[in-house]
Design an enzyme around this catalytic site. Structure first.
Site, PDB file in Angstrom:
ATOM      1  CE  LYS A   1      10.800  -7.632  22.435  1.00  2.40           C
ATOM      2  NZ  LYS A   1      11.887  -6.847  22.996  1.00  2.40           N
TER       3      LYS A   1
ATOM      4  CG  HIS B   1      11.126 -10.100  15.938  1.00  2.00           C
ATOM      5  ND1 HIS B   1      11.405 -11.297  16.537  1.00  2.00           N
ATOM      6  CD2 HIS B   1      12.320  -9.469  15.816  1.00  2.00           C
ATOM      7  CE1 HIS B   1      12.709 -11.371  16.781  1.00  2.00           C
ATOM      8  NE2 HIS B   1      13.278 -10.279  16.346  1.00  2.00           N
TER       9      HIS B   1
END
Ligand code: BG6
Length: 478
Positions: free
Chosen positions: A192, A250
């Site tokens: 990301k 994550h």
């Protein structure tokens, strides 16, 4: 990644998986349309279903038509993409089946001299990974057998194992067949834009880093909230739970990015050295510490989801207070919260600074909660804000929290790549910075295992759908 990657053949195990259909094929197609894929490439889907090349092409065509935006649906681009897509039926557990796969790969790759570089992508459940890798070795498809004909690399999806022991076993099997520089363990969060920007924000500015430590920071909170449930992934969730699905990867990767030391340079291993060192410094949990530091929750109605046991004790929410036992962070709590079916979908990191020694403008402890924060919103907004106190106009001296905000949308016009675009290109190019190294995976599992062991049989607190999680979460802030 600079320039185009080498010509190659991408072999996707789990060709009919949700991941392949929703992320891999559409991303590859878009990359092809934008001209980012190698000059010459082939894609081979591997699965159990008996499908011909044409049937498989038809299937991915249909799925992509549903998923991609109208602007990407160009019939001739579709046609030229799918003619490079092939399908091979393989019994994944059967070594001899891989001889057949090898022949098919060589036939497909052989149509172009240039496609003999092989990128294996395991979009399969974690339990299948060691079996597939052993069988690749059996059919001389591993990297260690290579070859003047080209490179071989492997991409492995998360969850990488299901605890420290299975991750170590998987690492050992992989290590026999591929060298670490050819192994790409994916955590798509690392693809990301806003996650990659954490390092840039911290280390390209002289303003923040001098304050980025226990002298000035009161606490750090990381939230990964989703306003939807487990969708149709009941079987997966019953096996994984939120700890394995989101915390181990994550959430801990965000924590590592926020708390790591500056790397020696920007090479993949220098950056990954610092992440590994940070994960290794996280304090493990014990039966004494876990009570005040960990809360598990389960959303109401979870037990009625498809493929979920009616008495399931699997967590769909967790809030954890971590400590990092190192020079920079000793005694600073890191509150990490993640959950399904919460009030909103947002991933953000809030760094709360200590109050000034004398607070003239309100109660001594109030500053941190109203102002004095740096907020990195990873998604859905892609922003960084500094929240601070300002004088409200007027006669009286009253402070109000206000924001200075950077927003990707308004500051840049370039379109970013999505995580799968970027990570697929990086894997083809052999760029490992945004993939998880063996040691980090194991440190992260050691943390998660210590929680599981200390909690024993979980009994998650129930929480209403679209709430902020169970009320018991307050316990960790005490
Ligand atoms: C996946 C998890 O890895 O990440 C999912 O398995 C989760 O449970 C997803 O919903 C979140 O990713 P993103 O990029 O949509 O926030």
């Amino acid at each position: 990644m600079q320039g185009k990657p080498d010509n190659c053949t991408i072999i996707i195990f789990g060709a009919s998986s949700d991941l392949a259909a929703r992320k891999l094929f559409p991303s590859l197609y878009e990359l092809a349309m934008w001209g980012n894929l190698p000059q010459d490439y082939r894609i081979i889907g591997v699965g159990r279903a008996p499908l011909s090349h044409a049937e498989f092409r038809h299937l991915i065509n249909e799925k992509m038509a549903d998923l991609l935006p109208e602007s990407m649906l160009d019939a001739s681009s579709f046609a030229s993409f799918v003619e490079r897509v092939f399908y091979v039926r393989v019994d994944l557990a059967e070594p001899n089946s891989y001889d057949q796969l090898r022949q098919e790969i060589m036939a497909v790759a052989g149509r172009s001299e240039n496609c003999k570089n092989l990128l294996f992508y395991l979009a399969t459940p974690p339990s299948l990974a060691p079996i597939i890798i052993r069988n690749l070795q059996h059919a001389d498809l591993g990297e260690k057998e290579v070859t003047e004909h080209g490179w071989r690399k492997i991409v492995v999806e998360k969850p990488y194992g299901r605890n420290l022991q299975s991750a170590r076993e998987l690492n050992a099997v992989i290590g026999e067949v591929f060298s670490e520089k050819r192994v790409f363990r994916i955590d798509h969060y690392l693809g990301k834009e806003t996650v990659q920007n954490i390092m840039v924000f911290r280390f390209s500015n002289g303003i923040f880093e001098p304050l980025w430590n226990r002298q000035h920071i009161a606490n750090v909170s990381i939230t990964i909230a989703e306003d939807f449930g487990i969708r149709d992934r009941g079987s997966f969730y019953e096996e994984a739970g939120l700890l394995r699905d989101i915390m181990q990867n994550h959430a801990l990767q965000l924590l590592a990015a926020v708390a790591m030391e500056p790397p020696v340079d920007l090479s993949a291993d220098a950056v990954r050295d610092e992440k590994a060192k940070l994960l290794r410094s996280i304090r493990l949990f014990t039966s004494e510490s876990v009570g005040q530091a960990v809360v598990f929750g389960q959303y109401e109605g979870y037990r009625s989801e498809k493929n979920v046991a009616p008495d399931s004790t699997v967590e769909t929410f967790a809030a954890i207070k971590f400590f990092i036992d190192n020079w920079r962070w000793k005694d600073v709590p890191f509150f990490v919260k993640a959950g399904k079916n919460l009030a909103s979908t947002v991933t953000e990191i809030v760094i709360t600074f200590k109050c000034p020694p004398q607070n003239y403008f309100g109660p001594a402890e109030s500053c941190s909660y109203t102002a004095n924060q740096v907020i990195l919103q990873i998604q859905p907004e892609e922003t960084i804000a500094i929240k601070f106190g300002a004088k409200r106009p007027g006669e009286a001296v009253i402070t109000d929290p206000v924001y200075m905000r950077f927003d990707y949308k308004t500051s840049f016009t370039e379109a970013g790549l999505t995580p799968y675009h970027r990570l697929l290109l990086d894997a083809m190019a052999g760029e490992q910075m945004n993939f998880i190294r063996q040691d980090s995976v194991e440190y992260a599992w050691a943390i998660i295992d210590s929680i599981r062991d200390a909690v024993g049989t979980p009994s998650p607190d129930s929480y209403p759908i679209h709430s902020h999680g169970p009320d018991s979460v307050e316990r960790i802030y005490g």
